[in-house]
Design a protein around this motif. Structure first.
Motif, PDB file in Angstrom:
ATOM      1  N   GLY A  12       0.862  -1.191   0.000  1.00 58.25           N
ATOM      2  CA  GLY A  12       0.000   0.000   0.000  1.00 58.25           C
ATOM      3  C   GLY A  12       0.887   1.226   0.000  1.00 58.25           C
ATOM      4  N   GLY A  13       0.418   2.280   0.686  1.00 54.71           N
ATOM      5  CA  GLY A  13       1.177   3.530   0.715  1.00 54.71           C
ATOM      6  C   GLY A  13       2.599   3.322   1.204  1.00 54.71           C
ATOM      7  N   MET A  14       2.744   2.726   2.371  1.00 55.23           N
ATOM      8  CA  MET A  14       4.082   2.643   2.976  1.00 55.23           C
ATOM      9  C   MET A  14       4.909   1.519   2.352  1.00 55.23           C
ATOM     10  SD  MET A  14       5.638   4.590   4.897  1.00 55.23           S
ATOM     11  CE  MET A  14       7.252   4.637   5.663  1.00 55.23           C
ATOM     12  N   ASP A  36       1.129  -8.908  -1.686  1.00 58.90           N
ATOM     13  CA  ASP A  36       0.000  -8.205  -1.064  1.00 58.90           C
ATOM     14  C   ASP A  36      -1.190  -9.150  -1.157  1.00 58.90           C
ATOM     15  OD1 ASP A  36      -0.756  -4.937  -0.525  1.00 58.90           O
ATOM     16  OD2 ASP A  36      -2.434  -6.292  -0.895  1.00 58.90           O
ATOM     17  N   ILE A  37      -2.060  -9.059  -0.168  1.00 54.10           N
ATOM     18  CA  ILE A  37      -3.225  -9.939  -0.142  1.00 54.10           C
ATOM     19  C   ILE A  37      -4.167  -9.638  -1.315  1.00 54.10           C
ATOM     20  CG2 ILE A  37      -4.776  -8.558   1.307  1.00 54.10           C
ATOM     21  CD1 ILE A  37      -5.043 -11.060   3.102  1.00 54.10           C
ATOM     22  N   ARG A  41      -3.116  -4.881  -5.968  1.00 55.43           N
ATOM     23  CA  ARG A  41      -1.873  -4.298  -5.463  1.00 55.43           C
ATOM     24  C   ARG A  41      -0.659  -5.070  -6.013  1.00 55.43           C
ATOM     25  NH1 ARG A  41      -2.133   0.330  -5.190  1.00 55.43           N
ATOM     26  NH2 ARG A  41      -0.102   0.301  -4.174  1.00 55.43           N
ATOM     27  N   ALA A  71       4.423  -4.224   5.981  1.00 54.98           N
ATOM     28  CA  ALA A  71       3.767  -2.905   5.851  1.00 54.98           C
ATOM     29  C   ALA A  71       2.269  -3.117   5.602  1.00 54.98           C
ATOM     30  CB  ALA A  71       4.411  -2.102   4.732  1.00 54.98           C
ATOM     31  N   THR A  72       1.685  -3.921   6.459  1.00 59.97           N
ATOM     32  CA  THR A  72       0.255  -4.219   6.380  1.00 59.97           C
ATOM     33  C   THR A  72      -0.454  -3.465   7.512  1.00 59.97           C
ATOM     34  OG1 THR A  72       0.681  -6.109   7.793  1.00 59.97           O
ATOM     35  CG2 THR A  72       0.653  -6.528   5.423  1.00 59.97           C
ATOM     36  N   PRO A  73      -1.796  -3.462   7.544  1.00 59.05           N
ATOM     37  CA  PRO A  73      -2.478  -2.811   8.675  1.00 59.05           C
ATOM     38  C   PRO A  73      -2.004  -3.373  10.018  1.00 59.05           C
ATOM     39  CG  PRO A  73      -4.023  -3.239   6.905  1.00 59.05           C
ATOM     40  CD  PRO A  73      -2.745  -3.908   6.506  1.00 59.05           C
ATOM     41  N   ASN A  74      -2.121  -2.551  11.046  1.00 57.95           N
ATOM     42  CA  ASN A  74      -1.462  -2.814  12.323  1.00 57.95           C
ATOM     43  C   ASN A  74      -1.799  -4.158  12.968  1.00 57.95           C
ATOM     44  OD1 ASN A  74      -0.579  -0.248  11.862  1.00 57.95           O
ATOM     45  ND2 ASN A  74      -2.013   0.728  13.266  1.00 57.95           N
ATOM     46  N   HIS A  77       0.451  -7.379  11.928  1.00 57.43           N
ATOM     47  CA  HIS A  77       1.912  -7.450  12.090  1.00 57.43           C
ATOM     48  C   HIS A  77       2.328  -8.685  12.901  1.00 57.43           C
ATOM     49  CE1 HIS A  77       2.309  -2.752  11.618  1.00 57.43           C
ATOM     50  NE2 HIS A  77       1.773  -3.337  10.558  1.00 57.43           N
ATOM     51  N   GLU A  94       6.780  -2.408  10.274  1.00 53.32           N
ATOM     52  CA  GLU A  94       6.290  -1.028  10.400  1.00 53.32           C
ATOM     53  C   GLU A  94       5.743  -0.788  11.803  1.00 53.32           C
ATOM     54  OE1 GLU A  94       6.315   1.804   9.554  1.00 53.32           O
ATOM     55  OE2 GLU A  94       7.262   1.735   7.612  1.00 53.32           O
ATOM     56  N   LYS A  95       5.654   0.470  12.165  1.00 52.04           N
ATOM     57  CA  LYS A  95       5.076   0.869  13.446  1.00 52.04           C
ATOM     58  C   LYS A  95       3.571   0.994  13.272  1.00 52.04           C
ATOM     59  CE  LYS A  95       3.395   4.365  12.966  1.00 52.04           C
ATOM     60  NZ  LYS A  95       2.355   4.873  12.004  1.00 52.04           N
ATOM     61  N   ASN A 123      11.111   5.419  11.837  1.00 50.97           N
ATOM     62  CA  ASN A 123      11.840   6.295  10.915  1.00 50.97           C
ATOM     63  C   ASN A 123      11.890   7.753  11.354  1.00 50.97           C
ATOM     64  OD1 ASN A 123       9.045   5.926  10.449  1.00 50.97           O
ATOM     65  ND2 ASN A 123       9.168   7.020   8.529  1.00 50.97           N
ATOM     66  N   TRP A 162      -8.905   1.396   6.926  1.00 47.67           N
ATOM     67  CA  TRP A 162      -8.741   0.635   8.172  1.00 47.67           C
ATOM     68  C   TRP A 162      -8.357   1.512   9.353  1.00 47.67           C
ATOM     69  CZ3 TRP A 162      -3.932   0.922  10.311  1.00 47.67           C
ATOM     70  CH2 TRP A 162      -2.865   1.222   9.459  1.00 47.67           C
ATOM     71  N   ARG A 163      -7.806   2.680   9.134  1.00 50.05           N
ATOM     72  CA  ARG A 163      -7.393   3.552  10.249  1.00 50.05           C
ATOM     73  C   ARG A 163      -8.587   4.076  11.063  1.00 50.05           C
ATOM     74  NH1 ARG A 163      -3.099   4.288   6.873  1.00 50.05           N
ATOM     75  NH2 ARG A 163      -1.034   4.583   7.824  1.00 50.05           N
TER      76      ARG A 163
HETATM   77  P1  NAD Z   1      -2.313   0.819   3.265  1.00 49.85           P
HETATM   78  O1  NAD Z   1      -3.732   0.526   3.567  1.00 49.85           O
HETATM   79  O2  NAD Z   1      -1.985   1.886   2.273  1.00 49.85           O
HETATM   80  O3  NAD Z   1      -1.571  -0.510   2.754  1.00 49.85           O
HETATM   81  C1  NAD Z   1      -1.697  -1.734   3.401  1.00 49.85           C
HETATM   82  C2  NAD Z   1      -1.561  -2.832   2.353  1.00 49.85           C
HETATM   83  O4  NAD Z   1      -1.495  -4.085   3.031  1.00 49.85           O
HETATM   84  C3  NAD Z   1      -2.758  -2.902   1.395  1.00 49.85           C
HETATM   85  O5  NAD Z   1      -2.294  -2.904   0.067  1.00 49.85           O
HETATM   86  C4  NAD Z   1      -3.439  -4.222   1.760  1.00 49.85           C
HETATM   87  O6  NAD Z   1      -4.054  -4.860   0.657  1.00 49.85           O
HETATM   88  C5  NAD Z   1      -2.279  -5.037   2.290  1.00 49.85           C
HETATM   89  N1  NAD Z   1      -2.644  -6.104   3.222  1.00 49.85           N
HETATM   90  C6  NAD Z   1      -3.603  -6.110   4.173  1.00 49.85           C
HETATM   91  N2  NAD Z   1      -3.553  -7.254   4.885  1.00 49.85           N
HETATM   92  C7  NAD Z   1      -2.553  -7.993   4.353  1.00 49.85           C
HETATM   93  C8  NAD Z   1      -2.019  -9.271   4.642  1.00 49.85           C
HETATM   94  N3  NAD Z   1      -2.491 -10.001   5.639  1.00 49.85           N
HETATM   95  N4  NAD Z   1      -0.993  -9.712   3.882  1.00 49.85           N
HETATM   96  C9  NAD Z   1      -0.500  -8.979   2.852  1.00 49.85           C
HETATM   97  N5  NAD Z   1      -0.979  -7.765   2.524  1.00 49.85           N
HETATM   98  C10 NAD Z   1      -1.979  -7.268   3.273  1.00 49.85           C
HETATM   99  O7  NAD Z   1      -1.617   1.137   4.659  1.00 49.85           O
HETATM  100  P2  NAD Z   1      -0.265   1.942   4.891  1.00 49.85           P
HETATM  101  O8  NAD Z   1      -0.574   3.371   5.101  1.00 49.85           O
HETATM  102  O9  NAD Z   1       0.731   1.571   3.867  1.00 49.85           O
HETATM  103  O10 NAD Z   1       0.167   1.367   6.324  1.00 49.85           O
HETATM  104  C11 NAD Z   1       0.771   0.089   6.432  1.00 49.85           C
HETATM  105  C12 NAD Z   1       1.618   0.051   7.699  1.00 49.85           C
HETATM  106  O11 NAD Z   1       2.637   1.028   7.587  1.00 49.85           O
HETATM  107  C13 NAD Z   1       0.837   0.394   8.968  1.00 49.85           C
HETATM  108  O12 NAD Z   1       1.310  -0.385  10.036  1.00 49.85           O
HETATM  109  C14 NAD Z   1       1.155   1.857   9.199  1.00 49.85           C
HETATM  110  O13 NAD Z   1       1.060   2.243  10.558  1.00 49.85           O
HETATM  111  C15 NAD Z   1       2.577   1.928   8.703  1.00 49.85           C
HETATM  112  N6  NAD Z   1       2.971   3.259   8.233  1.00 49.85           N
HETATM  113  C16 NAD Z   1       4.144   3.761   8.674  1.00 49.85           C
HETATM  114  C17 NAD Z   1       4.558   5.017   8.268  1.00 49.85           C
HETATM  115  C18 NAD Z   1       5.875   5.528   8.766  1.00 49.85           C
HETATM  116  O14 NAD Z   1       6.196   6.690   8.532  1.00 49.85           O
HETATM  117  N7  NAD Z   1       6.680   4.702   9.417  1.00 49.85           N
HETATM  118  C19 NAD Z   1       3.761   5.777   7.397  1.00 49.85           C
HETATM  119  C20 NAD Z   1       2.574   5.226   6.939  1.00 49.85           C
HETATM  120  C21 NAD Z   1       2.185   3.966   7.358  1.00 49.85           C
END
Ligand code: NAD
Length: 350
Positions: A12-14, A36-37, A41, A71-74, A77, A94-95, A123, A162-163
């Motif tokens: 996803g984003g991160m 990715d699930i 993606r 880097a999946t939802p919290n 992890h 990821e945090k 980070n 999800w947030r």
């Molecule tokens: P997001 O929703 O953009 O991406 C999450 C991705 O994970 C999605 O593409 C989803 O399809 C996939 N996913 C969900 N469950 C899964 C699984 N079981 N197996 C594989 N893929 C799966 O979320 P995001 O913003 O990228 O956040 C992801 C993590 O990164 C979170 O823990 C968030 O707290 C962390 N994050 C950290 C920072 C930072 O600066 N350190 C910034 C943003 C996000």
């Protein structure tokens, strides 16, 4: 030197940011593939030039994969970390690392048994604004610091899907809160003695859309930490008071200033000013000669250090830059913040 092969789990984003930039542009590690699930993606990852895996088991069965970036939802992890460590992979996560202290302890026990490395991506310890405040603190540029206010304010509500949901570990305390608390614990490097907090629910979500926490550290330093998502006017990112100066950093643009007393000028009584419907000496600005403004400092963050360090932890037995017991302290503090907000009480920490 052979780069370490990472597979990104969660594109996803991160995850995308790690794949393309953080791991993608590092001399010590490389993005070997993506899982990715969601197929859409995975398709995006292929368009971005990465090979993809259809299942997590396929990733874990590939002997060429040395490490996983989660880097999946919290809420996911914990499970992904444990599976990956058991499959013999090293893990960067990821945090927030997990939803609870107990979940982190599970992971650390497996890392210990499997003798694999586990490190959390805190980070924002490399953010320039934070590094500047750290210099102020360590060099006593404001004298001994006794009060730190750290805030992030936005006006866009909670982003994404999800947030907004408790089940996924949504809410701002587990999001930005983790960064700000990690920075403060790393900065002051003292146990927390006392916590009081209030969570905000102005958006009507089931999770907090912001919070304020008041912390007292073992050395007496007090911190005010605040995250807001409905703040159309922002307060400064940092406001720091020491016994001989005040520093302010307004935003990530690093505008701000330090004001300190001018020791070469004799103290003169302030001239009263008209303020509202009254007169005040107390709140009159100090005369120009009495104080001087200093630049806030320039720093250069060495962010590639994060993955370079992880490589060295795995291959050269280096000390991790983000230690698991530091990450654990942040989770303990988050529990206390939730408890204080729920009970309305000050939490005394042992
Ligand atoms: P997001 O929703 O953009 O991406 C999450 C991705 O994970 C999605 O593409 C989803 O399809 C996939 N996913 C969900 N469950 C899964 C699984 N079981 N197996 C594989 N893929 C799966 O979320 P995001 O913003 O990228 O956040 C992801 C993590 O990164 C979170 O823990 C968030 O707290 C962390 N994050 C950290 C920072 C930072 O600066 N350190 C910034 C943003 C996000």
């Amino acid at each position: 030197m052979e780069k370490m092969n990472f597979v990104i789990v969660g594109y996803g984003g991160m995850g995308g940011y790690h794949a393309r930039e953080l791991i993608g542009e590092n001399d010590y590690v490389q993005t070997y593939g993506v899982y990715d699930i969601k197929e859409e993606r995975r398709e995006q990852a292929r368009k971005d030039g990465f090979q993809t895996y259809d299942t997590l088991n396929d990733v874990l069965a590939d002997d060429d994969v040395e490490a996983i970036l989660i880097a999946t939802p919290n809420n996911s992890h914990h499970e992904i970390a444990i599976k990956s460590l058991r499959a013999g992979k090293h893990v960067v996560c990821e945090k927030p690392v997990t939803m609870s202290v107990a979940e982190l302890d599970d992971i650390l026990a497996v890392a210990e048994t499997t003798q694999r490395q586990f490190m959390v991506h805190q980070n924002r310890r490399w953010d320039n604004d934070f590094l500047i405040v750290r210099e102020w603190y360590q060099q006593q540029m404001l004298g001994e610091v006794f009060q730190i206010e750290s805030r992030v304010h936005g006006a866009n509500g909670i982003p994404g899907d999800w947030r907004h949901l408790k089940e996924y570990g949504g809410g701002m305390l587990l999001d930005w809160g983790v960064h700000l608390l990690d920075q403060l614990l790393f900065l002051v490097d003292q146990p927390i003695k006392r916590v009081y907090s209030d969570l905000s629910y102005v958006l009507g979500d089931e999770v907090d859309d912001g919070f304020t926490a008041w912390l007292t550290f073992g050395n007496g330093v007090k911190a005010h930490v605040e995250v807001g998502t409905s703040n159309f006017v922002k307060l400064p990112r940092w406001y720091v008071k020491g016994y001989s100066g005040t520093g302010q950093i307004n935003d990530w643009d690093l505008s701000g200033k330090i004001i300190v007393p001018n020791e070469t000028t004799e103290r003169v009584a302030p001239t009263p000013i008209k303020a509202g419907q009254g007169l005040t000496k107390t709140m009159a600005p100090p005369s120009e000669e009495m104080t001087k403004e200093l630049p806030i400092l320039e720093v250069e963050a060495d962010f590639p250090e994060f993955y370079r360090n992880f490589y060295e932890v795995v291959h050269q037995n280096a000390t991790p830059v983000v230690k698991n017991d530091e990450v654990r302290q942040v989770l303990v503090l988050i529990d206390a913040i939730f408890e204080s907000a729920m009970t309305g009480k000050i939490i005394e920490m042992n």
